[in-house]
Design an enzyme around this catalytic site. Sequence first.
Site, PDB file in Angstrom:
ATOM      1  N   GLY A   1     -12.482 -38.835  44.200  1.00  0.00           N
ATOM      2  CA  GLY A   1     -11.409 -37.836  44.103  1.00  0.00           C
ATOM      3  C   GLY A   1     -11.991 -36.428  44.159  1.00  0.00           C
ATOM      4  O   GLY A   1     -11.519 -35.566  44.911  1.00  0.00           O
ATOM      5  N   HIS A   2     -13.042 -36.200  43.375  1.00  0.00           N
ATOM      6  CA  HIS A   2     -13.713 -34.894  43.418  1.00  0.00           C
ATOM      7  C   HIS A   2     -14.262 -34.621  44.822  1.00  0.00           C
ATOM      8  O   HIS A   2     -14.152 -33.523  45.347  1.00  0.00           O
ATOM      9  CB  HIS A   2     -14.900 -34.850  42.439  1.00  0.00           C
ATOM     10  CG  HIS A   2     -14.536 -34.964  40.990  1.00  0.00           C
ATOM     11  ND1 HIS A   2     -14.888 -36.046  40.226  1.00  0.00           N
ATOM     12  CD2 HIS A   2     -13.875 -34.127  40.161  1.00  0.00           C
ATOM     13  CE1 HIS A   2     -14.460 -35.874  38.982  1.00  0.00           C
ATOM     14  NE2 HIS A   2     -13.840 -34.723  38.908  1.00  0.00           N
TER      15      HIS A   2
ATOM     16  N   GLY B   1     -17.866 -32.698  36.143  1.00  0.00           N
ATOM     17  CA  GLY B   1     -18.893 -33.698  36.434  1.00  0.00           C
ATOM     18  C   GLY B   1     -18.355 -35.114  36.327  1.00  0.00           C
ATOM     19  O   GLY B   1     -17.136 -35.321  36.352  1.00  0.00           O
ATOM     20  N   ALA B   2     -19.293 -36.088  36.193  1.00  0.00           N
ATOM     21  CA  ALA B   2     -18.937 -37.516  36.278  1.00  0.00           C
ATOM     22  C   ALA B   2     -18.094 -37.710  37.534  1.00  0.00           C
ATOM     23  O   ALA B   2     -16.966 -38.225  37.492  1.00  0.00           O
ATOM     24  CB  ALA B   2     -18.215 -38.004  35.031  1.00  0.00           C
TER      25      ALA B   2
ATOM     26  N   GLN C   1      -2.099 -28.267  35.452  1.00  0.00           N
ATOM     27  CA  GLN C   1      -3.249 -27.344  35.540  1.00  0.00           C
ATOM     28  C   GLN C   1      -3.203 -26.550  36.843  1.00  0.00           C
ATOM     29  O   GLN C   1      -3.419 -25.329  36.860  1.00  0.00           O
ATOM     30  CB  GLN C   1      -4.539 -28.156  35.456  1.00  0.00           C
ATOM     31  CG  GLN C   1      -5.795 -27.379  35.804  1.00  0.00           C
ATOM     32  CD  GLN C   1      -7.042 -28.201  35.593  1.00  0.00           C
ATOM     33  OE1 GLN C   1      -7.545 -28.282  34.485  1.00  0.00           O
ATOM     34  NE2 GLN C   1      -7.555 -28.825  36.627  1.00  0.00           N
TER      35      GLN C   1
ATOM     36  N   SER D   1     -12.681 -39.367  35.823  1.00  0.00           N
ATOM     37  CA  SER D   1     -13.995 -39.581  35.189  1.00  0.00           C
ATOM     38  C   SER D   1     -13.852 -40.473  33.961  1.00  0.00           C
ATOM     39  O   SER D   1     -14.771 -41.201  33.599  1.00  0.00           O
ATOM     40  CB  SER D   1     -14.582 -38.242  34.748  1.00  0.00           C
ATOM     41  OG  SER D   1     -14.631 -37.365  35.839  1.00  0.00           O
ATOM     42  N   ARG D   2     -12.694 -40.410  33.322  1.00  0.00           N
ATOM     43  CA  ARG D   2     -12.497 -41.198  32.101  1.00  0.00           C
ATOM     44  C   ARG D   2     -12.362 -42.694  32.402  1.00  0.00           C
ATOM     45  O   ARG D   2     -12.518 -43.513  31.495  1.00  0.00           O
ATOM     46  CB  ARG D   2     -11.266 -40.706  31.350  1.00  0.00           C
ATOM     47  CG  ARG D   2     -11.481 -39.335  30.684  1.00  0.00           C
ATOM     48  CD  ARG D   2     -10.256 -38.891  29.902  1.00  0.00           C
ATOM     49  NE  ARG D   2     -10.490 -37.653  29.175  1.00  0.00           N
ATOM     50  CZ  ARG D   2     -10.288 -36.434  29.677  1.00  0.00           C
ATOM     51  NH1 ARG D   2      -9.872 -36.286  30.904  1.00  0.00           N
ATOM     52  NH2 ARG D   2     -10.529 -35.358  28.936  1.00  0.00           N
TER      53      ARG D   2
HETATM   54  P1  AMP Z   1     -12.271 -32.738  36.347  1.00  0.00           P
HETATM   55  O1  AMP Z   1     -13.720 -32.935  36.608  1.00  0.00           O
HETATM   56  O2  AMP Z   1     -11.571 -33.932  35.807  1.00  0.00           O
HETATM   57  O3  AMP Z   1     -11.999 -31.478  35.567  1.00  0.00           O
HETATM   58  O4  AMP Z   1     -11.608 -32.504  37.770  1.00  0.00           O
HETATM   59  C1  AMP Z   1     -12.049 -31.480  38.621  1.00  0.00           C
HETATM   60  C2  AMP Z   1     -11.049 -31.302  39.713  1.00  0.00           C
HETATM   61  O5  AMP Z   1     -10.916 -32.509  40.450  1.00  0.00           O
HETATM   62  C3  AMP Z   1      -9.645 -30.958  39.184  1.00  0.00           C
HETATM   63  O6  AMP Z   1      -9.039 -30.016  40.034  1.00  0.00           O
HETATM   64  C4  AMP Z   1      -8.939 -32.279  39.240  1.00  0.00           C
HETATM   65  O7  AMP Z   1      -7.526 -32.172  39.372  1.00  0.00           O
HETATM   66  C5  AMP Z   1      -9.554 -32.884  40.492  1.00  0.00           C
HETATM   67  N1  AMP Z   1      -9.406 -34.334  40.467  1.00  0.00           N
HETATM   68  C6  AMP Z   1      -9.793 -35.183  39.487  1.00  0.00           C
HETATM   69  N2  AMP Z   1      -9.454 -36.436  39.797  1.00  0.00           N
HETATM   70  C7  AMP Z   1      -8.827 -36.390  40.995  1.00  0.00           C
HETATM   71  C8  AMP Z   1      -8.222 -37.368  41.848  1.00  0.00           C
HETATM   72  N3  AMP Z   1      -8.176 -38.650  41.524  1.00  0.00           N
HETATM   73  N4  AMP Z   1      -7.677 -36.942  43.006  1.00  0.00           N
HETATM   74  C9  AMP Z   1      -7.699 -35.632  43.351  1.00  0.00           C
HETATM   75  N5  AMP Z   1      -8.252 -34.666  42.596  1.00  0.00           N
HETATM   76  C10 AMP Z   1      -8.806 -35.041  41.432  1.00  0.00           C
END
Ligand code: AMP
Length: 280
Positions: free
Chosen positions: A35-36, A30-31, A153, A186-187
Amino acid sequence: MLVFKTKSELIEYLKPSIPQENIGFVPTMGALHKGHISLVEKAKKENEIVVVSIFVNPTQFNNSSDLVNYPKTLDNDLKMLEEANCDCVFVPSVEEMYEQNINSETFEFDGLENEMEGKFRPGHFDGVGTIVRRLFEIVNPTNAYFGEKDFQQLQIIKKMVAKTSLEVNVIGCSIFREKDGLAMSSRNMRLTEAQRKASPFIYETLQKAKKLFSEEKRNDICEWVENQFKTQSELELEYFIIAEEESLKEIKTGSDSVKPRAFIAVFAGEIRLIDNISLI
Ligand code: AMP
């Protein structure tokens, strides 16, 4: 767009689609940011149905204050997903995913779990493996999309799928950045104005390290990066490592046979930011 809170509802909804239609799956905490959404858009192009999960997974946080302070913006997340034409969102509670036992299983990822993030975030990848496997079993996706932002990851999930009977194509997606180069995360929304202003330095340094890569020795590049961060009052370097993409093992000397990538983790106050760059 449908929103499900329970496994049984989601499984019931997806049942008629399997195996005729491709299900694309994007797991998130979430958040959401652009990118997501770039992952969702790619999934949308390549699948008939796109499922996004939003779940702040407690077992992958080695730092309890990071878990407590992790941003939660569900209304806005749902709005962004609706605009991206996502078909279905899974928003389970912790009890729904873990029942009474909020613990990780233990995984063996052929040593990938012991490098970089694994060293600095003990238990993190057991938490990631636990939740992603459970989500894969529920969603049964054809294709699952992960960002290269969390490159380790991504490699670990590929390894998990290779080592189990899960039939999922794990697809890596390139890092989506702010205009000034900061990798979206998100951070980032927790950064102070001064920290946010300082943080593009992370990617700038990665880009300079890439330029140096063909001319300088690995150790000299690492030392150069460490010295660069000493000039930064808002940023503290946790690690900078040049490693091989598949094994994630640190590369100490030059070799043409491997794919080198630089990985970095930096603290801005208590906010931990990670990034990486291919060196070829
Ligand atoms: P998270 O919500 O941070 O767990 O991210 C969910 C998915 O989105 C994970 O596969 C992350 O690698 C991907 N993700 C997060 N930030 C980015 C970004 N800036 N560019 C591409 N993928 C992203």
